[in-house]
Scaffold this active site. Structure first.
Site, PDB file in Angstrom:
ATOM      1  N   LYS A 183      41.743  51.366  27.761  1.00 28.16           N
ATOM      2  CA  LYS A 183      42.341  52.671  27.411  1.00 28.16           C
ATOM      3  C   LYS A 183      42.841  53.347  28.682  1.00 28.16           C
ATOM      4  O   LYS A 183      42.083  53.827  29.500  1.00 28.16           O
ATOM      5  CB  LYS A 183      41.326  53.597  26.726  1.00 28.16           C
ATOM      6  CG  LYS A 183      42.072  54.776  26.077  1.00 28.16           C
ATOM      7  CD  LYS A 183      41.343  56.082  26.114  1.00 28.16           C
ATOM      8  CE  LYS A 183      41.417  56.903  27.337  1.00 28.16           C
ATOM      9  NZ  LYS A 183      42.669  57.629  27.620  1.00 28.16           N
ATOM     10  N   PRO A 184      44.178  53.380  28.840  1.00 24.56           N
ATOM     11  CA  PRO A 184      44.727  54.060  30.017  1.00 24.56           C
ATOM     12  C   PRO A 184      44.718  55.572  29.812  1.00 24.56           C
ATOM     13  O   PRO A 184      44.514  56.056  28.700  1.00 24.56           O
ATOM     14  CB  PRO A 184      46.164  53.539  30.069  1.00 24.56           C
ATOM     15  CG  PRO A 184      46.508  53.212  28.648  1.00 24.56           C
ATOM     16  CD  PRO A 184      45.222  52.809  27.963  1.00 24.56           C
ATOM     17  N   GLU A 186      45.929  59.293  29.229  1.00 23.98           N
ATOM     18  CA  GLU A 186      46.912  59.855  28.292  1.00 23.98           C
ATOM     19  C   GLU A 186      48.267  60.127  28.984  1.00 23.98           C
ATOM     20  O   GLU A 186      49.324  59.926  28.393  1.00 23.98           O
ATOM     21  CB  GLU A 186      46.283  61.174  27.872  1.00 23.98           C
ATOM     22  CG  GLU A 186      46.813  61.859  26.713  1.00 23.98           C
ATOM     23  CD  GLU A 186      46.022  63.182  26.569  1.00 23.98           C
ATOM     24  OE1 GLU A 186      44.790  63.203  26.799  1.00 23.98           O
ATOM     25  OE2 GLU A 186      46.665  64.186  26.264  1.00 23.98           O
ATOM     26  N   ALA A 239      32.455  64.624  35.543  1.00 21.65           N
ATOM     27  CA  ALA A 239      32.003  65.224  34.282  1.00 21.65           C
ATOM     28  C   ALA A 239      32.178  64.218  33.139  1.00 21.65           C
ATOM     29  O   ALA A 239      31.272  64.042  32.307  1.00 21.65           O
ATOM     30  CB  ALA A 239      32.788  66.493  33.998  1.00 21.65           C
ATOM     31  N   GLU A 258      33.008  54.778  38.311  1.00 21.31           N
ATOM     32  CA  GLU A 258      33.652  55.094  39.602  1.00 21.31           C
ATOM     33  C   GLU A 258      34.189  56.504  39.469  1.00 21.31           C
ATOM     34  O   GLU A 258      35.145  56.744  38.724  1.00 21.31           O
ATOM     35  CB  GLU A 258      34.791  54.103  39.888  1.00 21.31           C
ATOM     36  CG  GLU A 258      34.360  52.656  40.050  1.00 21.31           C
ATOM     37  CD  GLU A 258      33.580  52.390  41.330  1.00 21.31           C
ATOM     38  OE1 GLU A 258      33.352  53.334  42.120  1.00 21.31           O
ATOM     39  OE2 GLU A 258      33.162  51.241  41.533  1.00 21.31           O
ATOM     40  N   GLY A 260      34.320  60.907  41.044  1.00 20.24           N
ATOM     41  CA  GLY A 260      35.053  61.746  41.989  1.00 20.24           C
ATOM     42  C   GLY A 260      34.494  61.752  43.397  1.00 20.24           C
ATOM     43  O   GLY A 260      33.499  61.095  43.699  1.00 20.24           O
ATOM     44  N   CYS A 292      40.744  59.361  44.720  1.00 18.96           N
ATOM     45  CA  CYS A 292      39.306  59.642  44.682  1.00 18.96           C
ATOM     46  C   CYS A 292      38.714  59.678  46.084  1.00 18.96           C
ATOM     47  O   CYS A 292      37.786  60.416  46.358  1.00 18.96           O
ATOM     48  CB  CYS A 292      38.596  58.593  43.833  1.00 18.96           C
ATOM     49  SG  CYS A 292      38.914  56.908  44.367  1.00 18.96           S
ATOM     50  N   GLU A 393      36.065  69.004  43.793  1.00 21.00           N
ATOM     51  CA  GLU A 393      37.192  68.098  44.006  1.00 21.00           C
ATOM     52  C   GLU A 393      38.489  68.775  43.545  1.00 21.00           C
ATOM     53  O   GLU A 393      38.601  69.186  42.394  1.00 21.00           O
ATOM     54  CB  GLU A 393      36.968  66.811  43.206  1.00 21.00           C
ATOM     55  CG  GLU A 393      37.977  65.740  43.505  1.00 21.00           C
ATOM     56  CD  GLU A 393      37.744  64.487  42.678  1.00 21.00           C
ATOM     57  OE1 GLU A 393      37.364  64.607  41.502  1.00 21.00           O
ATOM     58  OE2 GLU A 393      37.956  63.383  43.208  1.00 21.00           O
ATOM     59  N   LYS A 463      25.491  59.038  45.140  1.00 16.39           N
ATOM     60  CA  LYS A 463      25.224  60.327  44.479  1.00 16.39           C
ATOM     61  C   LYS A 463      26.125  60.481  43.236  1.00 16.39           C
ATOM     62  O   LYS A 463      26.218  59.560  42.430  1.00 16.39           O
ATOM     63  CB  LYS A 463      25.383  61.463  45.498  1.00 16.39           C
ATOM     64  CG  LYS A 463      24.413  61.268  46.678  1.00 16.39           C
ATOM     65  CD  LYS A 463      24.189  62.470  47.556  1.00 16.39           C
ATOM     66  CE  LYS A 463      25.370  63.062  48.217  1.00 16.39           C
ATOM     67  NZ  LYS A 463      25.054  63.918  49.375  1.00 16.39           N
ATOM     68  N   GLY A 466      29.276  57.902  41.634  1.00 17.24           N
ATOM     69  CA  GLY A 466      29.343  56.706  40.809  1.00 17.24           C
ATOM     70  C   GLY A 466      28.070  55.911  40.697  1.00 17.24           C
ATOM     71  O   GLY A 466      27.045  56.225  41.295  1.00 17.24           O
TER      72      GLY A 466
END
Ligand code: NAP
Length: 499
Positions: A183-184, A186, A239, A258, A260, A292, A393, A463, A466
């Site tokens: 799923k790429p 949107e 999140a 993987e 932020g 990232c 971020e 942390k 990831g």
């Protein structure tokens, strides 16, 4: 694809790849847009939740079919090598499509396409070298560690580096013998659909790959929740990663996350300043900061702070902002005006927190920028590391500079963040480099360079950046289930039971 407003590059048809068949998506209409002009590239129908279920069921059948599961590693590797060759063949059109959908410069999208081909090629080669271990036995048996496919893997990718992110999941997951539901994001579904065509052309058994564009909260979540999906490999924000991790915990399902970053770049007073300036600027402003591993917090040792920051600001002002199709552009538009406005709100927040905006801090002036998602590369100073601008971020071309005095202060400040993705160190003192590289919480540390990658080098985050590892041989193993097999070698029955 309908309602095409730009003539080139050629866009994929308005169909989703559903377990070996191209079918009209039954979900909502998505409108991928060119961020340089704000114009819609066309429309595309997302997949529906029912199509997710169909794709997973087809994937399960394909993954268990002897035509795939029964292949030896070197036989599976051949398919991956073919995918790599097809990506190379179509490199120019893939790069053009990627630039149209993400706004990135052509130089960058060409590099991402080449990296995707390299990933397939590396994984094919590495697959042939993955050995099963015979472990020391403690009795009359031979013990082996086998690694078996998981079944169906969900791969969910963000918009910032399409094709490279997709290859990083697809190649090892297929190599390990799985089927994949991709799923790429949107905003950037086009390149994943184009990659799906190439995987199909490479002759992989049908059903092994589905490409299902759609909203993360609908299609992404239904992939994660599907009871027959045995692993999810996710790249995106922390999140979202946390939400996926919670569902995975309920399913007792492995995940690779993987996430932020808010990575520190560090310039010691003894650094080669030219190298440091080039590395720091590339680290934050390439990809317009939508990376990232962007070096978004710059720590500079006090004796060289003023001179370094003055040079940084002067050179940042000279960066060429423009469309990704212009070969002279260094800072291309952000992925969308919605994201550009989010970045702008962060800079407003920085101002309210007391930041001095040393350069940038606004969209560029001029009619050529009016419709695009442009934002000037921005240098902020005067903030404490506790400021939200230093902790959250931003994912745009915005760097915060922070002075430091001692190595201890530096390590404490650099680690004072929820994230732990990457770090850059510029110094010529190799003993200090060694100490600091070990002391910083990060999955990757670059020394006197930044943002360099190798398909063979594991990539992970510490942390809240990831969980798990991509790339390298570990990356392939992460798509397998480990199994121990004991082969009895006794000449006589086990002694415990009565004859
Ligand atoms: P995102 O909002 O977390 O989305 C990433 C992907 O997850 C998209 O495909 C998204 O779909 C999907 N998604 C959203 N909600 C979901 C849900 N509830 N369940 C399942 N899937 C869901 O991140 P982004 O804004 O696209 O990407 C930027 C973030 O990615 C940054 O935080 C960046 O640091 C991180 N990133 C990390 C790495 C790394 O290797 N550590 C690499 C690149 C990027 P939609 O597009 O529909 O929202």
């Amino acid at each position: 694809m309908t309602a095409i407003l730009t003539p080139a590059p050629p866009l994929p048809a308005d169909e989703v790849l559903l377990g070996g068949e191209w079918k009209p998506g039954r979900g909502e209409v998505l409108t991928p847009t060119d961020p340089a002009t704000g114009r819609a590239l066309g429309t595309i129908h997302a997949a529906s939740v029912e199509q997710v279920d169909e794709a997973v069921r087809r994937g399960i059948a394909a993954a268990h079919d002897a035509g795939w599961r029964g292949l030896l590693p070197h036989e599976r590797a051949r398919y991956l090598t073919r995918v790599a060759a097809l990506i190379d063949r179509d490199a120019d059109s893939l790069a053009a499509l990627q630039t149209a959908n993400t706004g990135k410069t052509l130089a960058e999208t060409r590099a991402l396409v080449s990296s995707a081909a390299g990933t397939f090629r590396y994984v094919a080669a590495a697959l042939e070298t993955l050995e099963e271990a015979v472990t020391p036995s403690r009795g009359a048996y031979l013990t082996m560690t086998a690694h078996e496919p998981i079944g169906v893997v969900g791969a969910i990718t963000p918009w910032n580096s399409p094709i490279a992110s997709e290859a990083q999941k697809l190649a090892p997951a297929l190599a390990a013998g799985n089927a994949v539901i991709l799923k790429p994001a949107e905003w950037t579904p086009l390149i994943a659909l184009a990659l799906g065509r190439l995987v199909e052309e490479a002759g992989l058994p049908p059903g092994l790959l589905s490409v299902l564009p759609g909203r993360g909260s609908v299609i992404g979540e239904s992939i994660v929740r599907h009871p027959l999906v045995g692993k999810v490999s996710f790249t995106g924000g922390t999140a979202t990663g946390r939400a996926i991790g919670r569902i995975a915990a309920d399913k007792i399902m492995p995940v690779t996350l993987e996430l932020g970053g808010k990575s520190p770049t560090i310039v010691f007073a003894d650094a080669d300043i030219e190298h440091a300036l080039a590395g720091v600027m590339f680290g934050i402003f390439s990809s317009s900061g939508q990376s990232c591993i962007a070096g978004s917090r710059l720590f500079v040792q006090r004796p060289v702070y003023d001179g370094f920051v003055a040079q940084l600001v002067a050179r940042t002002r000279r960066l060429r902002v423009g469309p990704g199709t212009d070969p002279t552009t260094q800072v291309a538009p952000l992925v969308s005006t919605a994201h550009r406005d989010r970045v702008a709100r962060y800079v407003d927040l920085a101002r309210s927190e007391g930041a001095r905006v040393l350069c940038g801090g606004t969209a560029p002036d001029g009619p050529e920028f009016a419709d695009g998602a442009y934002y000037l590369p921005t240098v902020l100073a005067g903030l404490d590391n506790q400021a939200r601008t230093c902790q959250e971020e931003i994912f745009g071309p915005v760097v915060v500079v922070l002075p430091f005095d001692t190595e201890d202060d530096l390590v404490a400040g650099a680690n004072d963040t929820a994230y732990g993705l990457a770090c850059g160190i510029w110094s010529q003192d190799y003993k200090r480099i060694w100490r600091v590289a070990h002391a910083i919480d990060a999955g990757t540390v670059w020394v006197n360079t930044y943002k360099q990658f190798s398909a063979s080098t594991p990539f992970s985050g510490a942390k809240e950046s990831g969980l798990g590892t991509e790339k390298g041989r570990e990356g392939i193993r992460s798509y397998t289930r480990q199994k121990s097999i004991y082969l009895g070698l006794n000449d006589t029955p086990l002694p415990w039971a009565n004859p």
